[in-house]
Design a protein around this motif. Structure first.
Motif, PDB file in Angstrom:
ATOM      1  N   GLU A 123      51.840 -25.108 103.184  1.00 20.01           N
ATOM      2  CA  GLU A 123      50.738 -24.159 103.409  1.00 20.01           C
ATOM      3  C   GLU A 123      50.522 -23.266 102.187  1.00 20.01           C
ATOM      4  OE1 GLU A 123      52.125 -22.328 106.980  1.00 20.01           O
ATOM      5  OE2 GLU A 123      51.089 -23.763 108.287  1.00 20.01           O
ATOM      6  N   ARG A 124      51.616 -22.893 101.554  1.00 19.30           N
ATOM      7  CA  ARG A 124      51.506 -22.076 100.344  1.00 19.30           C
ATOM      8  C   ARG A 124      50.783 -22.853  99.249  1.00 19.30           C
ATOM      9  NH1 ARG A 124      56.718 -19.895  96.809  1.00 19.30           N
ATOM     10  NH2 ARG A 124      55.523 -18.997  95.068  1.00 19.30           N
ATOM     11  N   ARG A 125      51.119 -24.113  99.103  1.00 20.13           N
ATOM     12  CA  ARG A 125      50.446 -24.938  98.097  1.00 20.13           C
ATOM     13  C   ARG A 125      48.960 -25.070  98.402  1.00 20.13           C
ATOM     14  NH1 ARG A 125      52.221 -30.567  97.756  1.00 20.13           N
ATOM     15  NH2 ARG A 125      50.832 -30.572  95.961  1.00 20.13           N
ATOM     16  N   ALA A 126      48.642 -25.356  99.679  1.00 20.24           N
ATOM     17  CA  ALA A 126      47.246 -25.576 100.056  1.00 20.24           C
ATOM     18  C   ALA A 126      46.394 -24.329  99.863  1.00 20.24           C
ATOM     19  CB  ALA A 126      47.175 -26.036 101.511  1.00 20.24           C
ATOM     20  N   CYS A 131      45.624 -25.607  93.420  1.00 20.23           N
ATOM     21  CA  CYS A 131      46.371 -26.732  93.980  1.00 20.23           C
ATOM     22  C   CYS A 131      45.728 -28.064  93.613  1.00 20.23           C
ATOM     23  CB  CYS A 131      46.458 -26.598  95.499  1.00 20.23           C
ATOM     24  SG  CYS A 131      47.319 -27.988  96.289  1.00 20.23           S
ATOM     25  N   GLU A 132      46.503 -28.915  92.967  1.00 17.23           N
ATOM     26  CA  GLU A 132      46.045 -30.269  92.684  1.00 17.23           C
ATOM     27  C   GLU A 132      46.470 -31.170  93.841  1.00 17.23           C
ATOM     28  OE1 GLU A 132      47.328 -31.682  88.921  1.00 17.23           O
ATOM     29  OE2 GLU A 132      46.551 -29.966  87.803  1.00 17.23           O
ATOM     30  N   GLY A 133      45.646 -32.148  94.155  1.00 19.34           N
ATOM     31  CA  GLY A 133      45.989 -33.042  95.253  1.00 19.34           C
ATOM     32  C   GLY A 133      45.957 -32.346  96.594  1.00 19.34           C
ATOM     33  N   LEU A 134      44.920 -31.548  96.840  1.00 15.67           N
ATOM     34  CA  LEU A 134      44.841 -30.793  98.090  1.00 15.67           C
ATOM     35  C   LEU A 134      44.845 -31.716  99.300  1.00 15.67           C
ATOM     36  CD1 LEU A 134      44.535 -28.116  99.555  1.00 15.67           C
ATOM     37  CD2 LEU A 134      42.052 -28.283  99.237  1.00 15.67           C
TER      38      LEU A 134
END
Length: 287
Positions: A123-126, A131-134
């Motif tokens: 969730e933090r990445r999204a 963010c690459e590769g969402l």
């Protein structure tokens, strides 16, 4: 070569890349063995070391060995340290690998705490604008949310997994597509059974059927068969698939398993109903 033989993390990276290309994991492991002493504040060096331990585990598994999960624990620890020292523009790289470690350790050790942390990492990445590769990250969220729900059997966790799949984009092909449909089917099946919701059970059937088009995974045929036999108004194509799949699943399953016995009993009931409705079982069709 030892870690102390390298003047910079970049030199270490170059050497390890060659080792991994040549599948010389012993040399790579030796090169990163003292990384915490030599490059304690280098996110790059710490990440390299974590990646070496991940690859060591995967390579040993590919060779038929039984590598210990402590290799993933080492990698997890190193990625955490890398995050403490990294630049803002490299956070995603470290989070991605930390997620992988948490997911493997969480599922293999049935550690719900690690799985919940893996979901938080995804969730933090999204949520990051960079963010690459969402799309892949959204799928990671859905997969780990399903793993949590399977472990807890909490209705709220199943609903969380369902919502994650609603936001996730279906991958086009390959093993990513196989597991996307497989885990989505598991989520729909669980929710459909809890609420006796035929629409969700039909969606689970379609998800498992889609997964089968991309490959196979243990338990997939059983799950599909179990969903098919629960459909109240199966289409003709679903009846044909029941006829083909149920005997095969039951023949290859452990007859002493309570779940298998339950499925067999429900299949006998379903066959009687279908015969009353005019279906033949020489080809599964109505006369």
């Amino acid at each position: 070569m030892k870690t102390s033989d390298f003047k910079t993390p970049e030199e270490l990276l170059g050497f390890v890349q060659v080792c991994l290309e040549e599948r010389n994991l012993e040399a790579a492991a030796q090169a990163v063995g003292d990384v915490r002493t030599q490059f304690a504040a280098s996110a790059l060096a710490l990440h390299i070391a974590g990646f070496v331990w991940e690859q060591t585990f995967l390579e040993k598994r590919a060779l038929g060995e039984e590598p210990g999960l402590e290799l993933y624990e080492r990698a997890e620890s190193l990625y955490r340290e890398a995050l403490e020292h990294c630049r803002e523009d490299t956070i995603d790289v470290h989070l991605e690998r930390l997620f992988a470690c948490l997911f493997v350790l969480g599922t293999q050790r049935e550690d719900v705490g690690r799985l919940r942390e893996a979901l938080a990492v995804a969730e933090r990445r999204a949520a990051r604008e960079t963010c690459e590769g969402l799309a892949a990250c959204r799928r990671d969220q859905a997969t780990v949310a399903t793993a949590i729900a399977r472990a807890t059997q909490d209705p709220d966790d199943w609903e969380k997994a369902h919502q994650c799949f609603e936001r996730a984009e279906e991958p086009p092909e390959g093993r990513d597509a196989l597991f996307f449909h497989y885990y989505r089917g598991i989520t729909r099946k669980a929710l459909g059974e809890r609420a006796n919701d035929q629409a969700l059970l039909e969606d689970a059937v379609r998800s498992f059927q889609a997964a089968r088009r991309h490959g196979s995974v243990r338990g997939l045929d059983y799950l599909l068969a179990d969903c098919l036999v629960q459909l109240q108004n199966p289409a003709a194509a679903d009846v044909l698939e029941m006829k083909a799949l149920l005997p095969l699943v039951l023949e290859n399953a452990n007859p002493a398993d309570p779940l298998v016995r339950s499925l067999a009993a429900r299949w006998e009931v379903r066959k009687r109903i279908l015969k009353d409705e005019g279906y033949r079982f020489d080809d599964g069709r109505k006369p």
